[in-house]
Write a protein that holds these residues in place. Structure first.
Motif, PDB file in Angstrom:
ATOM      1  N   PRO A 152       6.132  -3.682   6.414  1.00  0.00           N
ATOM      2  CA  PRO A 152       7.109  -3.413   5.517  1.00  0.00           C
ATOM      3  C   PRO A 152       7.727  -4.134   4.277  1.00  0.00           C
ATOM      4  O   PRO A 152       8.199  -5.528   4.987  1.00  0.00           O
ATOM      5  N   ARG A 163      -2.234   4.445  -4.940  1.00  0.00           N
ATOM      6  CA  ARG A 163      -2.849   3.052  -3.304  1.00  0.00           C
ATOM      7  C   ARG A 163      -1.543   2.529  -3.147  1.00  0.00           C
ATOM      8  O   ARG A 163      -1.685   1.658  -2.131  1.00  0.00           O
ATOM      9  N   ASN A 186       0.744  -0.946   0.161  1.00  0.00           N
ATOM     10  CA  ASN A 186      -0.280  -0.038  -0.087  1.00  0.00           C
ATOM     11  C   ASN A 186       1.247   1.349  -0.364  1.00  0.00           C
ATOM     12  O   ASN A 186       2.090   1.089  -0.271  1.00  0.00           O
ATOM     13  N   LYS A 187       0.280   2.346  -0.193  1.00  0.00           N
ATOM     14  CA  LYS A 187       0.956   3.433   0.108  1.00  0.00           C
ATOM     15  C   LYS A 187       2.282   3.773   1.012  1.00  0.00           C
ATOM     16  O   LYS A 187       2.755   4.582   1.405  1.00  0.00           O
ATOM     17  N   TYR A 188       1.657   3.644   2.399  1.00  0.00           N
ATOM     18  CA  TYR A 188       2.482   3.006   3.656  1.00  0.00           C
ATOM     19  C   TYR A 188       3.638   2.714   3.365  1.00  0.00           C
ATOM     20  O   TYR A 188       4.328   1.870   4.141  1.00  0.00           O
ATOM     21  N   GLU A 189       3.685   1.456   2.014  1.00  0.00           N
ATOM     22  CA  GLU A 189       4.945   0.378   2.002  1.00  0.00           C
ATOM     23  C   GLU A 189       5.418  -0.719   2.638  1.00  0.00           C
ATOM     24  O   GLU A 189       5.555  -1.681   3.002  1.00  0.00           O
ATOM     25  N   LYS A 190       3.779  -1.049   3.057  1.00  0.00           N
ATOM     26  CA  LYS A 190       3.263  -2.582   3.670  1.00  0.00           C
ATOM     27  C   LYS A 190       3.113  -3.676   3.099  1.00  0.00           C
ATOM     28  O   LYS A 190       1.723  -2.794   2.218  1.00  0.00           O
ATOM     29  N   PRO A 242       9.184   0.612  -3.392  1.00  0.00           N
ATOM     30  CA  PRO A 242       8.659   2.077  -2.725  1.00  0.00           C
ATOM     31  C   PRO A 242       9.495   3.046  -3.864  1.00  0.00           C
ATOM     32  O   PRO A 242       8.349   3.989  -3.360  1.00  0.00           O
TER      33      PRO A 242
END
Length: 541
Positions: free
Chosen positions: A264, A310, A236-240, A275
Protein backbone atom coordinates in the motif's frame (compact mmCIF):
# COMPACT_ATOMS: atom_id res chain seq x y z
CA UNK A 1 5.67 0.61 -36.03
CA UNK A 2 6.29 -2.82 -34.54
CA UNK A 3 4.64 -4.83 -37.32
CA UNK A 4 7.16 -4.10 -40.05
CA UNK A 5 10.53 -5.45 -40.98
CA UNK A 6 12.16 -8.18 -38.97
CA UNK A 7 9.17 -8.67 -36.67
CA UNK A 8 7.05 -10.07 -39.52
CA UNK A 9 8.97 -13.34 -39.45
CA UNK A 10 8.18 -13.96 -35.81
CA UNK A 11 5.37 -16.31 -34.87
CA UNK A 12 2.18 -14.51 -33.94
CA UNK A 13 0.79 -14.80 -30.46
CA UNK A 14 -2.58 -16.18 -31.64
CA UNK A 15 -0.83 -18.93 -33.63
CA UNK A 16 1.48 -19.80 -30.77
CA UNK A 17 -1.33 -19.91 -28.21
CA UNK A 18 -3.51 -22.01 -30.52
CA UNK A 19 -0.73 -24.52 -31.13
CA UNK A 20 0.16 -24.71 -27.44
CA UNK A 21 -3.46 -25.23 -26.38
CA UNK A 22 -4.06 -27.86 -29.06
CA UNK A 23 -0.83 -29.68 -28.23
CA UNK A 24 -1.70 -29.73 -24.56
CA UNK A 25 -5.25 -30.85 -25.33
CA UNK A 26 -4.04 -33.62 -27.65
CA UNK A 27 -1.52 -34.92 -25.12
CA UNK A 28 -4.08 -34.91 -22.29
CA UNK A 29 -6.72 -36.67 -24.40
CA UNK A 30 -4.21 -39.24 -25.65
CA UNK A 31 -3.02 -40.05 -22.15
CA UNK A 32 -6.58 -40.21 -20.83
CA UNK A 33 -7.68 -42.43 -23.72
CA UNK A 34 -4.72 -44.76 -23.25
CA UNK A 35 -5.37 -45.06 -19.53
CA UNK A 36 -9.06 -45.64 -20.10
CA UNK A 37 -8.43 -48.38 -22.68
CA UNK A 38 -5.86 -50.01 -20.41
CA UNK A 39 -8.32 -49.97 -17.52
CA UNK A 40 -11.04 -51.29 -19.83
CA UNK A 41 -8.80 -54.15 -21.02
CA UNK A 42 -7.86 -55.10 -17.45
CA UNK A 43 -11.49 -54.92 -16.37
CA UNK A 44 -12.63 -57.16 -19.25
CA UNK A 45 -9.83 -59.58 -18.54
CA UNK A 46 -10.79 -59.77 -14.86
CA UNK A 47 -14.42 -60.39 -15.77
CA UNK A 48 -13.49 -63.11 -18.29
CA UNK A 49 -11.24 -64.80 -15.77
CA UNK A 50 -14.05 -64.83 -13.22
CA UNK A 51 -16.55 -66.19 -15.76
CA UNK A 52 -14.17 -68.92 -16.96
CA UNK A 53 -13.36 -70.06 -13.41
CA UNK A 54 -16.99 -69.95 -12.25
CA UNK A 55 -18.12 -71.94 -15.26
CA UNK A 56 -15.35 -74.51 -14.80
CA UNK A 57 -16.26 -74.94 -11.13
CA UNK A 58 -19.95 -75.24 -11.92
CA UNK A 59 -19.43 -77.91 -14.59
CA UNK A 60 -16.99 -79.85 -12.41
CA UNK A 61 -19.64 -80.17 -9.70
CA UNK A 62 -22.37 -81.51 -12.02
CA UNK A 63 -23.18 -85.19 -11.10
CA UNK A 64 -23.83 -86.06 -14.75
CA UNK A 65 -20.22 -85.19 -15.60
CA UNK A 66 -18.63 -87.21 -12.80
CA UNK A 67 -20.94 -90.15 -13.59
CA UNK A 68 -19.98 -90.01 -17.28
CA UNK A 69 -16.37 -90.80 -16.31
CA UNK A 70 -17.53 -94.18 -14.94
CA UNK A 71 -18.95 -95.25 -18.31
CA UNK A 72 -17.06 -97.11 -20.97
CA UNK A 73 -17.38 -94.19 -23.45
CA UNK A 74 -17.28 -90.88 -21.47
CA UNK A 75 -17.16 -88.74 -24.63
CA UNK A 76 -20.64 -89.83 -25.63
CA UNK A 77 -22.17 -88.24 -22.54
CA UNK A 78 -19.68 -85.38 -22.00
CA UNK A 79 -19.58 -83.90 -25.52
CA UNK A 80 -23.25 -82.79 -25.58
CA UNK A 81 -22.98 -81.31 -22.09
CA UNK A 82 -19.81 -79.40 -22.96
CA UNK A 83 -21.17 -78.01 -26.22
CA UNK A 84 -24.39 -76.91 -24.60
CA UNK A 85 -22.49 -75.09 -21.86
CA UNK A 86 -20.14 -73.48 -24.40
CA UNK A 87 -22.94 -72.08 -26.49
CA UNK A 88 -24.88 -70.80 -23.49
CA UNK A 89 -21.85 -69.11 -21.88
CA UNK A 90 -20.26 -67.65 -25.02
CA UNK A 91 -16.94 -69.35 -24.30
CA UNK A 92 -14.72 -70.26 -27.20
CA UNK A 93 -14.34 -73.79 -25.94
CA UNK A 94 -15.24 -76.12 -23.11
CA UNK A 95 -12.81 -79.05 -22.96
CA UNK A 96 -13.18 -82.03 -20.66
CA UNK A 97 -10.22 -84.34 -20.23
CA UNK A 98 -9.11 -87.39 -18.30
CA UNK A 99 -6.46 -87.61 -15.62
CA UNK A 100 -4.03 -88.27 -18.45
CA UNK A 101 -5.14 -85.00 -20.23
CA UNK A 102 -6.88 -86.98 -22.99
CA UNK A 103 -9.83 -85.02 -24.43
CA UNK A 104 -13.33 -86.44 -23.85
CA UNK A 105 -15.08 -83.28 -25.10
CA UNK A 106 -13.95 -80.57 -27.49
CA UNK A 107 -15.63 -78.06 -29.89
CA UNK A 108 -13.82 -79.82 -32.70
CA UNK A 109 -14.94 -83.49 -32.58
CA UNK A 110 -11.85 -84.50 -34.56
CA UNK A 111 -9.66 -83.59 -31.61
CA UNK A 112 -11.50 -85.79 -29.15
CA UNK A 113 -9.22 -88.55 -27.89
CA UNK A 114 -6.12 -86.47 -28.42
CA UNK A 115 -3.99 -84.95 -25.64
CA UNK A 116 -4.85 -81.51 -24.29
CA UNK A 117 -2.24 -78.80 -25.04
CA UNK A 118 -1.02 -75.88 -23.00
CA UNK A 119 0.72 -77.76 -20.19
CA UNK A 120 -1.26 -76.06 -17.44
CA UNK A 121 -3.28 -79.00 -16.04
CA UNK A 122 -0.96 -80.10 -13.23
CA UNK A 123 -2.42 -77.98 -10.46
CA UNK A 124 -5.96 -79.27 -11.08
CA UNK A 125 -5.03 -82.95 -11.66
CA UNK A 126 -2.33 -83.27 -9.04
CA UNK A 127 -3.36 -80.78 -6.35
CA UNK A 128 -7.09 -80.57 -6.99
CA UNK A 129 -7.05 -76.76 -7.30
CA UNK A 130 -9.45 -74.60 -9.31
CA UNK A 131 -7.62 -71.71 -10.97
CA UNK A 132 -7.23 -69.42 -14.00
CA UNK A 133 -4.35 -69.69 -16.42
CA UNK A 134 -3.24 -68.14 -19.68
CA UNK A 135 -1.88 -70.44 -22.31
CA UNK A 136 -1.84 -71.10 -26.03
CA UNK A 137 -4.14 -73.89 -27.09
CA UNK A 138 -5.18 -75.29 -30.43
CA UNK A 139 -7.50 -72.28 -30.97
CA UNK A 140 -4.88 -69.69 -29.93
CA UNK A 141 -3.94 -67.73 -26.81
CA UNK A 142 -6.73 -67.92 -24.27
CA UNK A 143 -7.77 -67.27 -20.68
CA UNK A 144 -8.71 -70.60 -19.23
CA UNK A 145 -10.59 -71.57 -16.12
CA UNK A 146 -9.48 -74.97 -14.75
CA UNK A 147 -11.26 -77.16 -12.24
CA UNK A 148 -10.82 -80.86 -11.28
CA UNK A 149 -13.68 -83.38 -11.68
CA UNK A 150 -14.10 -85.65 -8.67
CA UNK A 151 -15.89 -88.94 -8.28
CA UNK A 152 -18.37 -89.64 -5.48
CA UNK A 153 -15.52 -90.75 -3.22
CA UNK A 154 -13.60 -87.52 -3.90
CA UNK A 155 -11.06 -89.02 -6.20
CA UNK A 156 -9.94 -86.81 -9.13
CA UNK A 157 -11.14 -88.48 -12.31
CA UNK A 158 -10.76 -85.63 -14.84
CA UNK A 159 -10.42 -81.93 -15.60
CA UNK A 160 -12.60 -79.23 -17.11
CA UNK A 161 -11.09 -76.31 -19.03
CA UNK A 162 -13.25 -73.34 -20.08
CA UNK A 163 -11.48 -70.95 -22.46
CA UNK A 164 -12.04 -67.44 -23.77
CA UNK A 165 -9.71 -66.29 -26.53
CA UNK A 166 -7.65 -63.14 -25.84
CA UNK A 167 -8.25 -61.85 -29.33
CA UNK A 168 -11.94 -61.46 -28.48
CA UNK A 169 -10.99 -59.20 -25.60
CA UNK A 170 -8.80 -57.17 -27.94
CA UNK A 171 -11.68 -56.92 -30.41
CA UNK A 172 -13.81 -55.25 -27.71
CA UNK A 173 -10.95 -52.90 -26.80
CA UNK A 174 -10.42 -52.02 -30.47
CA UNK A 175 -14.10 -51.17 -30.81
CA UNK A 176 -13.82 -48.69 -27.92
CA UNK A 177 -10.50 -47.46 -29.25
CA UNK A 178 -12.09 -46.63 -32.62
CA UNK A 179 -14.85 -44.73 -30.86
CA UNK A 180 -12.25 -42.86 -28.83
CA UNK A 181 -10.36 -41.89 -31.96
CA UNK A 182 -13.50 -40.34 -33.43
CA UNK A 183 -14.24 -38.67 -30.09
CA UNK A 184 -10.65 -37.41 -29.91
CA UNK A 185 -10.93 -35.94 -33.39
CA UNK A 186 -14.19 -34.21 -32.47
CA UNK A 187 -12.70 -32.79 -29.27
CA UNK A 188 -9.62 -31.57 -31.16
CA UNK A 189 -11.86 -29.79 -33.67
CA UNK A 190 -13.76 -28.20 -30.80
CA UNK A 191 -10.41 -27.38 -29.21
CA UNK A 192 -9.28 -25.56 -32.36
CA UNK A 193 -12.28 -23.27 -32.14
CA UNK A 194 -11.80 -22.79 -28.40
CA UNK A 195 -8.06 -22.20 -28.76
CA UNK A 196 -8.56 -19.58 -31.48
CA UNK A 197 -11.24 -17.86 -29.39
CA UNK A 198 -9.08 -17.88 -26.27
CA UNK A 199 -5.95 -16.68 -28.11
CA UNK A 200 -7.84 -13.84 -29.76
CA UNK A 201 -9.34 -12.73 -26.46
CA UNK A 202 -5.94 -12.91 -24.79
CA UNK A 203 -4.43 -10.77 -27.54
CA UNK A 204 -7.34 -8.35 -27.33
CA UNK A 205 -6.76 -7.96 -23.60
CA UNK A 206 -3.13 -6.95 -24.28
CA UNK A 207 -4.18 -4.39 -26.91
CA UNK A 208 -3.31 -6.61 -29.87
CA UNK A 209 0.41 -6.62 -29.10
CA UNK A 210 2.74 -9.47 -29.87
CA UNK A 211 5.13 -10.80 -27.16
CA UNK A 212 8.17 -9.14 -28.72
CA UNK A 213 6.23 -5.88 -28.88
CA UNK A 214 5.34 -6.17 -25.20
CA UNK A 215 8.98 -6.94 -24.42
CA UNK A 216 10.13 -3.89 -26.36
CA UNK A 217 7.53 -1.65 -24.71
CA UNK A 218 8.51 -2.94 -21.27
CA UNK A 219 12.20 -2.35 -22.00
CA UNK A 220 11.46 1.14 -23.25
CA UNK A 221 9.27 1.88 -20.23
CA UNK A 222 12.01 0.76 -17.86
CA UNK A 223 14.56 2.89 -19.69
CA UNK A 224 12.27 5.93 -19.67
CA UNK A 225 11.31 5.66 -16.00
CA UNK A 226 14.94 5.31 -14.97
CA UNK A 227 16.26 8.03 -17.28
CA UNK A 228 13.90 10.84 -16.26
CA UNK A 229 15.07 13.24 -13.57
CA UNK A 230 11.75 13.10 -11.74
CA UNK A 231 10.92 10.53 -9.09
CA UNK A 232 7.93 8.45 -10.25
CA UNK A 233 5.43 6.51 -8.14
CA UNK A 234 2.35 4.80 -9.58
CA UNK A 235 -0.48 2.99 -7.80
CA UNK A 236 -3.40 0.87 -8.99
CA UNK A 237 -7.05 1.33 -8.06
CA UNK A 238 -6.45 -0.64 -4.87
CA UNK A 239 -3.89 1.97 -3.73
CA UNK A 240 -1.01 -0.48 -4.10
CA UNK A 241 2.34 0.52 -5.60
CA UNK A 242 2.90 -0.67 -9.17
CA UNK A 243 5.86 1.52 -10.15
CA UNK A 244 8.73 3.01 -8.17
CA UNK A 245 11.80 4.15 -10.06
CA UNK A 246 15.33 4.45 -8.69
CA UNK A 247 15.09 8.24 -8.45
CA UNK A 248 12.09 7.85 -6.14
CA UNK A 249 14.00 5.36 -3.99
CA UNK A 250 16.90 7.79 -3.70
CA UNK A 251 14.62 10.72 -2.94
CA UNK A 252 12.62 8.82 -0.32
CA UNK A 253 15.73 7.02 1.02
CA UNK A 254 14.10 3.58 0.87
CA UNK A 255 15.09 0.09 -0.23
CA UNK A 256 15.02 -1.07 -3.83
CA UNK A 257 11.78 -0.78 -5.77
CA UNK A 258 11.19 -4.55 -5.66
CA UNK A 259 10.69 -4.33 -1.91
CA UNK A 260 7.75 -1.93 -2.26
CA UNK A 261 5.97 -3.17 -5.38
CA UNK A 262 2.53 -4.48 -4.38
CA UNK A 263 2.49 -2.76 -0.99
CA UNK A 264 0.00 0.00 0.00
CA UNK A 265 1.17 3.53 -0.81
CA UNK A 266 0.24 4.59 2.73
CA UNK A 267 3.13 2.52 4.07
CA UNK A 268 5.64 4.41 1.93
CA UNK A 269 4.07 7.89 1.96
CA UNK A 270 1.46 8.30 4.71
CA UNK A 271 0.73 11.92 3.69
CA UNK A 272 0.44 11.30 -0.05
CA UNK A 273 -2.60 12.57 -1.92
CA UNK A 274 -2.62 9.82 -4.56
CA UNK A 275 -5.66 8.04 -3.03
CA UNK A 276 -7.53 11.35 -3.23
CA UNK A 277 -6.71 11.53 -6.95
CA UNK A 278 -8.27 8.08 -7.33
CA UNK A 279 -11.45 9.28 -5.62
CA UNK A 280 -11.77 12.67 -7.29
CA UNK A 281 -10.37 11.54 -10.67
CA UNK A 282 -8.80 15.00 -10.91
CA UNK A 283 -5.16 15.85 -11.57
CA UNK A 284 -3.16 17.90 -9.07
CA UNK A 285 -0.46 20.08 -10.63
CA UNK A 286 2.58 21.71 -9.00
CA UNK A 287 1.67 20.85 -5.41
CA UNK A 288 4.18 21.30 -2.60
CA UNK A 289 5.06 18.36 -0.37
CA UNK A 290 7.59 18.09 2.44
CA UNK A 291 9.27 14.75 3.11
CA UNK A 292 11.66 14.93 6.02
CA UNK A 293 13.68 18.11 5.42
CA UNK A 294 13.18 18.00 1.66
CA UNK A 295 10.69 20.31 -0.06
CA UNK A 296 9.24 18.76 -3.22
CA UNK A 297 7.05 19.83 -6.11
CA UNK A 298 4.55 17.09 -6.98
CA UNK A 299 2.30 16.46 -9.96
CA UNK A 300 -0.40 13.80 -9.55
CA UNK A 301 -2.38 12.48 -12.53
CA UNK A 302 -5.11 9.79 -12.67
CA UNK A 303 -4.74 6.86 -15.08
CA UNK A 304 -7.81 5.99 -17.15
CA UNK A 305 -8.67 3.02 -19.34
CA UNK A 306 -11.86 3.36 -21.38
CA UNK A 307 -12.93 6.20 -19.07
CA UNK A 308 -12.54 3.92 -16.04
CA UNK A 309 -9.91 4.93 -13.52
CA UNK A 310 -7.22 2.27 -13.14
CA UNK A 311 -4.72 4.06 -10.93
CA UNK A 312 -2.70 7.22 -10.47
CA UNK A 313 0.89 8.34 -10.97
CA UNK A 314 2.87 11.02 -9.16
CA UNK A 315 6.08 12.72 -10.24
CA UNK A 316 8.31 14.39 -7.65
CA UNK A 317 11.12 16.87 -8.05
CA UNK A 318 13.14 18.79 -5.50
CA UNK A 319 11.97 22.33 -5.10
CA UNK A 320 15.59 23.42 -5.00
CA UNK A 321 16.08 22.07 -8.53
CA UNK A 322 13.17 24.15 -9.80
CA UNK A 323 14.36 27.18 -7.84
CA UNK A 324 17.79 26.75 -9.39
CA UNK A 325 16.29 26.74 -12.86
CA UNK A 326 14.15 29.77 -11.98
CA UNK A 327 17.21 31.58 -10.69
CA UNK A 328 19.14 30.89 -13.87
CA UNK A 329 16.18 32.01 -15.94
CA UNK A 330 15.82 35.17 -13.86
CA UNK A 331 19.53 35.90 -14.24
CA UNK A 332 19.30 35.43 -17.99
CA UNK A 333 16.21 37.62 -18.15
CA UNK A 334 17.84 40.33 -16.07
CA UNK A 335 20.99 40.16 -18.17
CA UNK A 336 18.96 40.44 -21.36
CA UNK A 337 16.93 43.31 -19.93
CA UNK A 338 20.12 45.08 -18.88
CA UNK A 339 21.62 44.67 -22.32
CA UNK A 340 18.41 45.94 -23.91
CA UNK A 341 18.29 48.98 -21.67
CA UNK A 342 22.00 49.62 -22.16
CA UNK A 343 21.63 49.28 -25.92
CA UNK A 344 18.71 51.68 -25.91
CA UNK A 345 20.55 54.19 -23.75
CA UNK A 346 23.71 54.03 -25.84
CA UNK A 347 21.64 54.34 -28.95
CA UNK A 348 20.27 57.63 -27.62
CA UNK A 349 23.77 58.78 -26.69
CA UNK A 350 25.12 57.86 -30.14
CA UNK A 351 22.27 59.73 -31.81
CA UNK A 352 23.10 62.76 -29.69
CA UNK A 353 26.81 62.51 -30.52
CA UNK A 354 26.00 62.04 -34.20
CA UNK A 355 23.82 65.16 -34.10
CA UNK A 356 26.56 67.22 -32.44
CA UNK A 357 29.09 66.06 -35.04
CA UNK A 358 26.68 66.97 -37.87
CA UNK A 359 26.33 70.43 -36.28
CA UNK A 360 30.14 70.57 -36.13
CA UNK A 361 29.95 70.97 -32.33
CA UNK A 362 33.00 68.78 -31.91
CA UNK A 363 33.99 70.00 -28.47
CA UNK A 364 30.49 69.38 -27.06
CA UNK A 365 30.49 65.88 -28.60
CA UNK A 366 33.90 65.12 -27.12
CA UNK A 367 32.82 66.44 -23.74
CA UNK A 368 29.68 64.26 -23.79
CA UNK A 369 31.74 61.17 -24.67
CA UNK A 370 34.23 61.86 -21.88
CA UNK A 371 31.44 62.52 -19.39
CA UNK A 372 29.59 59.35 -20.29
CA UNK A 373 32.74 57.27 -20.22
CA UNK A 374 33.74 58.69 -16.80
CA UNK A 375 30.26 58.05 -15.37
CA UNK A 376 30.26 54.48 -16.65
CA UNK A 377 33.79 53.80 -15.45
CA UNK A 378 33.06 55.29 -12.01
CA UNK A 379 30.00 53.05 -11.65
CA UNK A 380 31.93 49.97 -12.75
CA UNK A 381 34.76 50.72 -10.32
CA UNK A 382 32.25 51.24 -7.50
CA UNK A 383 30.50 47.96 -8.19
CA UNK A 384 33.79 46.05 -8.54
CA UNK A 385 35.13 47.28 -5.20
CA UNK A 386 31.96 47.58 -3.11
CA UNK A 387 29.79 44.82 -4.54
CA UNK A 388 32.13 42.26 -6.12
CA UNK A 389 29.45 39.57 -6.29
CA UNK A 390 28.86 39.26 -10.09
CA UNK A 391 25.20 38.37 -9.65
CA UNK A 392 24.44 41.47 -7.55
CA UNK A 393 26.61 43.85 -9.51
CA UNK A 394 25.14 42.58 -12.79
CA UNK A 395 21.62 43.16 -11.46
CA UNK A 396 22.43 46.67 -10.27
CA UNK A 397 24.17 47.60 -13.52
CA UNK A 398 21.14 46.43 -15.47
CA UNK A 399 18.79 48.42 -13.24
CA UNK A 400 20.97 51.53 -13.62
CA UNK A 401 20.79 51.26 -17.40
CA UNK A 402 17.03 50.72 -17.22
CA UNK A 403 16.71 53.77 -14.96
CA UNK A 404 18.48 55.89 -17.57
CA UNK A 405 16.06 54.60 -20.18
CA UNK A 406 13.10 55.52 -17.95
CA UNK A 407 14.71 58.89 -17.06
CA UNK A 408 14.89 57.89 -13.43
CA UNK A 409 17.75 58.89 -11.16
CA UNK A 410 18.84 55.60 -9.58
CA UNK A 411 21.60 56.08 -7.02
CA UNK A 412 23.53 53.40 -5.19
CA UNK A 413 24.56 54.77 -1.77
CA UNK A 414 28.34 55.22 -1.74
CA UNK A 415 28.56 53.56 1.68
CA UNK A 416 26.96 50.37 0.32
CA UNK A 417 29.12 47.28 0.58
CA UNK A 418 28.47 43.56 0.25
CA UNK A 419 31.58 41.45 -0.18
CA UNK A 420 29.78 38.17 -0.85
CA UNK A 421 26.49 36.47 -0.17
CA UNK A 422 26.65 33.55 2.30
CA UNK A 423 27.21 30.31 0.31
CA UNK A 424 24.37 28.51 2.11
CA UNK A 425 21.90 31.29 1.27
CA UNK A 426 19.51 30.95 -1.65
CA UNK A 427 21.00 33.72 -3.78
CA UNK A 428 18.11 33.58 -6.21
CA UNK A 429 15.70 34.72 -3.49
CA UNK A 430 18.01 37.57 -2.49
CA UNK A 431 18.13 38.74 -6.13
CA UNK A 432 14.33 38.45 -6.29
CA UNK A 433 13.99 40.72 -3.26
CA UNK A 434 16.34 43.43 -4.52
CA UNK A 435 15.17 43.31 -8.14
CA UNK A 436 11.45 43.51 -7.29
CA UNK A 437 11.94 46.33 -4.78
CA UNK A 438 13.77 48.39 -7.42
CA UNK A 439 11.11 47.60 -10.03
CA UNK A 440 8.45 48.62 -7.52
CA UNK A 441 10.31 51.89 -7.03
CA UNK A 442 10.44 52.44 -10.82
CA UNK A 443 6.68 52.03 -10.90
CA UNK A 444 6.19 54.36 -7.92
CA UNK A 445 8.04 57.30 -9.52
CA UNK A 446 6.82 56.71 -13.09
CA UNK A 447 4.24 59.53 -12.90
CA UNK A 448 6.34 61.97 -10.86
CA UNK A 449 8.43 64.89 -12.05
CA UNK A 450 11.14 64.15 -9.52
CA UNK A 451 12.11 60.54 -10.17
CA UNK A 452 14.66 59.59 -7.56
CA UNK A 453 15.49 56.16 -6.15
CA UNK A 454 18.13 55.42 -3.53
CA UNK A 455 19.46 51.92 -2.83
CA UNK A 456 21.58 50.98 0.17
CA UNK A 457 23.13 47.54 0.68
CA UNK A 458 25.19 46.28 3.62
CA UNK A 459 26.52 43.02 5.01
CA UNK A 460 27.82 44.41 8.29
CA UNK A 461 27.43 42.29 11.41
CA UNK A 462 25.30 39.15 11.33
CA UNK A 463 22.79 40.48 8.82
CA UNK A 464 22.32 41.56 5.25
CA UNK A 465 20.52 44.89 4.90
CA UNK A 466 18.59 46.19 1.89
CA UNK A 467 17.03 49.67 1.80
CA UNK A 468 15.17 50.94 -1.25
CA UNK A 469 13.47 54.34 -1.10
CA UNK A 470 11.78 56.42 -3.76
CA UNK A 471 10.24 59.84 -4.37
CA UNK A 472 6.82 58.48 -5.25
CA UNK A 473 3.50 59.00 -3.50
CA UNK A 474 4.35 56.70 -0.61
CA UNK A 475 2.08 54.12 1.02
CA UNK A 476 -1.08 55.06 2.90
CA UNK A 477 -1.04 53.87 6.52
CA UNK A 478 -4.14 51.73 5.87
CA UNK A 479 -2.32 49.84 3.12
CA UNK A 480 0.96 49.16 4.96
CA UNK A 481 0.11 45.49 5.60
CA UNK A 482 -2.06 44.90 2.52
CA UNK A 483 0.63 45.78 -0.04
CA UNK A 484 2.30 42.39 0.47
CA UNK A 485 -0.88 40.48 -0.37
CA UNK A 486 -0.97 38.69 -3.70
CA UNK A 487 -2.47 40.84 -6.52
CA UNK A 488 -3.19 43.75 -4.16
CA UNK A 489 -2.14 47.13 -5.51
CA UNK A 490 -2.82 50.79 -4.80
CA UNK A 491 -2.95 51.26 -8.60
CA UNK A 492 -6.14 50.58 -10.55
CA UNK A 493 -4.53 48.65 -13.40
CA UNK A 494 -4.93 44.88 -13.73
CA UNK A 495 -2.14 42.32 -13.37
CA UNK A 496 -0.43 44.22 -10.59
CA UNK A 497 0.40 43.50 -6.93
CA UNK A 498 2.61 40.47 -7.54
CA UNK A 499 6.10 41.92 -7.09
CA UNK A 500 5.83 42.82 -3.39
CA UNK A 501 4.13 39.50 -2.70
CA UNK A 502 7.11 37.69 -4.20
CA UNK A 503 9.41 39.86 -2.09
CA UNK A 504 7.50 38.93 1.07
CA UNK A 505 7.65 35.22 0.25
CA UNK A 506 11.37 35.38 -0.53
CA UNK A 507 12.11 37.26 2.72
CA UNK A 508 10.11 34.68 4.66
CA UNK A 509 12.02 31.84 2.98
CA UNK A 510 15.31 33.44 4.04
CA UNK A 511 14.04 33.80 7.63
CA UNK A 512 14.22 37.61 7.30
CA UNK A 513 11.99 40.61 8.02
CA UNK A 514 10.63 43.41 5.86
CA UNK A 515 8.92 46.66 6.77
CA UNK A 516 7.59 49.64 4.81
CA UNK A 517 7.63 53.25 6.06
CA UNK A 518 7.84 56.86 4.92
CA UNK A 519 10.94 57.84 2.95
CA UNK A 520 12.90 61.06 3.31
CA UNK A 521 12.55 61.38 -0.48
CA UNK A 522 8.79 61.69 -0.04
CA UNK A 523 7.79 58.22 -1.12
CA UNK A 524 8.18 54.75 0.42
CA UNK A 525 11.14 53.18 2.18
CA UNK A 526 11.39 49.39 2.22
CA UNK A 527 13.84 47.88 4.69
CA UNK A 528 14.79 44.20 4.53
CA UNK A 529 16.90 42.49 7.20
CA UNK A 530 18.14 38.97 6.42
CA UNK A 531 20.30 36.91 8.80
CA UNK A 532 23.50 35.47 7.39
CA UNK A 533 22.71 32.38 9.46
CA UNK A 534 19.12 31.04 9.49
CA UNK A 535 19.08 31.03 13.31
CA UNK A 536 20.31 34.60 13.87
CA UNK A 537 16.94 36.35 13.87
CA UNK A 538 15.38 33.59 15.93
CA UNK A 539 18.02 34.04 18.63
CA UNK A 540 17.32 37.76 18.88
CA UNK A 541 13.57 37.48 19.25
Amino acid sequence: MFRKGVFDIKQKLTTKLTLLILTLLFILLSVMSGLYLLILENSLKTQIQARALDMAKTLSQMPSISEAFETSNPSEALQPIAEKARKQSGAQYVVIGSTNSIRYAHPDPNKIGKPMVGGDNERALEKGEAYVSEAVGTLGAAIRGKAPVRAANGEIVGIISVGFLKENIQDVVYQYQTKFIFLLGFVVLMGVSGAVYISRNVKKSIFGLEPYEINQLYTEKQAITESVHEALIAINKYEKITLLNKKACELLDVESEDHWIGKPISQLLPNTMLPEVLKTKTAQKDQELTIGNEELIVNRVPIFENEIIRGAVASFRKKTDIDELSKKLAQTSQYAEGLRAQTHEYSNKLNTIAGLIQLESYSEALELIQKENKSHQDMLQFLIHSIPDPLLSGLLLGKINRAKELHVELEIDESSKIDALPPEMDQGKFITILGNLIENAFDAVSQKKERNILVFLSDGGDHLLIEVEDSGDGIPDADTEKIFQKFYSTKSENHRGLGLHLVKEAVKALNGEIKAEKSDLGGALFTVVIPKSRDTLGDQR
